[in-house]
Every structure is written in C-alpha cells, then in structure tokens.
Design a protein around this motif. Structure first.
Motif, PDB file in Angstrom:
ATOM      1  N   VAL A  39      -1.809   8.780   7.078  1.00 33.14           N
ATOM      2  CA  VAL A  39      -2.480   7.999   6.044  1.00 33.14           C
ATOM      3  C   VAL A  39      -3.990   8.201   6.105  1.00 33.14           C
ATOM      4  O   VAL A  39      -4.598   8.059   7.173  1.00 33.14           O
ATOM      5  N   LEU A  83      -4.538   5.883   0.842  1.00 38.40           N
ATOM      6  CA  LEU A  83      -4.526   4.514   0.320  1.00 38.40           C
ATOM      7  C   LEU A  83      -5.235   4.490  -1.028  1.00 38.40           C
ATOM      8  O   LEU A  83      -6.315   5.065  -1.187  1.00 38.40           O
ATOM      9  N   LEU A  98       0.810  -1.224   0.000  1.00 38.17           N
ATOM     10  CA  LEU A  98       0.000   0.000   0.000  1.00 38.17           C
ATOM     11  C   LEU A  98       0.841   1.272   0.000  1.00 38.17           C
ATOM     12  O   LEU A  98       0.294   2.374  -0.042  1.00 38.17           O
ATOM     13  N   TYR A 149     -11.294  -0.334   2.509  1.00 35.66           N
ATOM     14  CA  TYR A 149     -10.329  -1.082   3.315  1.00 35.66           C
ATOM     15  C   TYR A 149     -10.938  -1.472   4.667  1.00 35.66           C
ATOM     16  O   TYR A 149     -10.589  -0.911   5.710  1.00 35.66           O
ATOM     17  N   ASP A 170      -5.295  -3.789   7.163  1.00 36.26           N
ATOM     18  CA  ASP A 170      -4.990  -2.644   6.303  1.00 36.26           C
ATOM     19  C   ASP A 170      -5.106  -1.314   7.033  1.00 36.26           C
ATOM     20  O   ASP A 170      -4.215  -0.465   6.928  1.00 36.26           O
ATOM     21  N   TRP A 171      -6.222  -1.100   7.757  1.00 34.05           N
ATOM     22  CA  TRP A 171      -6.461   0.238   8.311  1.00 34.05           C
ATOM     23  C   TRP A 171      -5.843   0.450   9.682  1.00 34.05           C
ATOM     24  O   TRP A 171      -5.697   1.585  10.131  1.00 34.05           O
ATOM     25  N   ILE A 206       2.846   2.511   2.398  1.00 32.49           N
ATOM     26  CA  ILE A 206       2.870   3.259   3.659  1.00 32.49           C
ATOM     27  C   ILE A 206       4.317   3.382   4.135  1.00 32.49           C
ATOM     28  O   ILE A 206       4.980   2.380   4.405  1.00 32.49           O
ATOM     29  N   VAL A 237      -7.576   6.734   5.047  1.00 33.15           N
ATOM     30  CA  VAL A 237      -8.136   5.423   4.708  1.00 33.15           C
ATOM     31  C   VAL A 237      -9.640   5.545   4.520  1.00 33.15           C
ATOM     32  O   VAL A 237     -10.356   6.003   5.420  1.00 33.15           O
TER      33      VAL A 237
END
Length: 229
Positions: free
Chosen positions: A180, A228, A172, A187, A192-193, A174, A182
């Motif tokens: 970030v 993202l 992704l 997501y 992921d989050w 990061i 999201v």
C-alpha cells in the motif's frame, strides 16, 4: 482477529519477517528507508524495553506522542502499545512524551516526567543538539534489548483502535497482503497508515512530501498493489 495490537503486529510479520514491511520516502529530502518486519520489531522491542525497564511504566500509563507519520513513529507507537500504554495525542498530564524536534513548542503544553525528542533524520542519526529537558530517543533506545514479551491481553485502547483499523481497512480498500502506498499529507492518522494495513498483514510505502511527478514510477518500483485514494 487478535485482541491486542502487539499480537496483530506479530501476526503480520510472522509469515516472512524478512520482507519489507515499512518503506519510508521523503520526496523533499530524498530520504528512503526500508525496514523488514524483523527490523521494525527490533525497534519496537527496544522502545518497549525503554518504557518498561528504564522509565518503569506500568500498563495503562498515559503516554503522549507528538510525531508525524514516519518509520520512527511506527516504532514509538508500536512500542508504546506493546508496553500496554494508553497513547494520547492531546495535551495533558502524561508519564512519557515523544516529540518531534520541530514540535517542541507544542510539547510545553504537556506535563511529562520523561521526554524524548526525535529529529527523524535519515539513517536514524542522533540530534546535533539535544533540547533542554529532553533525551534523544534514537540514542537512548539503542541501549535496550532486542526482544520484548508483551503482557497477555489487550492494552486499554487496543479494542477501540483495532475496531477502527478494521473498519478503515475496509473503507480504504486494503486487501490481505497488499502493498500500500500512503501519502502522509492525506493520511496523518496512524490508524490509517499503520494499524489498518497491519490488520490485513499488508506492507506500507509511506511517502512524505509526495511529488506527483514521481508517483507512477514509485508505484512501479515498489510494486504497489493499492494506493490509498
């Protein structure tokens, strides 16, 4: 990288516990909640103490989580992982279940000794009416201590989850220390989050019902460095 999720979380907030770690937006309701690392750690500790001191759960105990991406979900998950529970998201026999108030029908498919409902309301307001067979998470958790010392070593699923989180952070894009944005609809997986950003000591702006017309302003206002894809 640390071998357990509790340590990864602690490391992510160690440099500056006062900086905003998780900011929650819901463009449908207008809700905005900002938690520093220290504030989220407080909720995490209270959740872990609830699980260990009140419910009496031991490491490896299965716990169910029927919750969407949300700042309270982060507290529940990190609290479960701090207590070394095995968090599952498919129906089955568990010792504790956390469920969103709008998913109580799904919760009937689970066998759980202890059940907590979450309204996910602004300002962590309690439920107006607690469903039969459930306790109100935000009421119960506030009675517990602000500090929790996790047992050393990884929980039963930590190694697998952290390996996935590391891989996803790379996929992704990061970077370390990023801020970030999201979109929760895109997501929904906490790997992921939540976990992927934590492995990079990144901070998160978690946005539900994202309004594309507000995206540019939100990126500027929140000083987003990575959205993202």
């Amino acid at each position: 990288m640390a071998d357990n999720i509790a340590r990864v979380f602690a490391d992510a907030i160690a440099t500056d516990p006062t900086r905003p770690l998780l900011t929650w937006y819901d463009d449908a309701s207008g809700d905005r909640t900002e938690l520093s690392g220290a504030t989220l750690a407080n909720w995490v500790a209270k959740t872990a103490n609830l699980l260990v001191d009140e419910v009496g759960l031991a490491p490896g105990t299965p716990g169910g989580v029927l919750l969407p991406p949300h700042w309270q979900t982060a507290a529940v998950l990190l609290g479960c992982w701090s207590a070394k529970l095995s968090v599952v998201d498919t129906p089955g026999d568990v010792d504790v279940l956390f469920a969103a108030a709008d998913r109580l029908d799904e919760a009937q498919s689970w066998s759980a000794d202890e059940r907590y409902a979450l309204g996910l309301a602004p300002l962590a307001a309690p439920l107006r009416q607690v469903p039969p067979g459930f306790a109100d998470y935000v009421v119960e958790v506030r009675r517990h201590g602000d500090h929790f010392r996790p047992q050393p070593g990884p929980g039963p699923t930590d190694e697998h989850l952290l390996a996935r989180a590391e891989a996803r952070a790379t996929e992704l894009g990061i970077e370390a220390g990023a801020r970030v944005l999201v979109d929760t609809a895109r997501y929904p997986d906490p790997v992921d989050w939540l976990l992927a950003p934590l492995t990079r000591a990144a901070t998160v702006v978690l946005n539900a019902n994202l309004n594309p017309a507000r995206l540019a302003n939100r990126q500027a206002t929140e000083k987003i460095t990575h959205t993202l894809p």
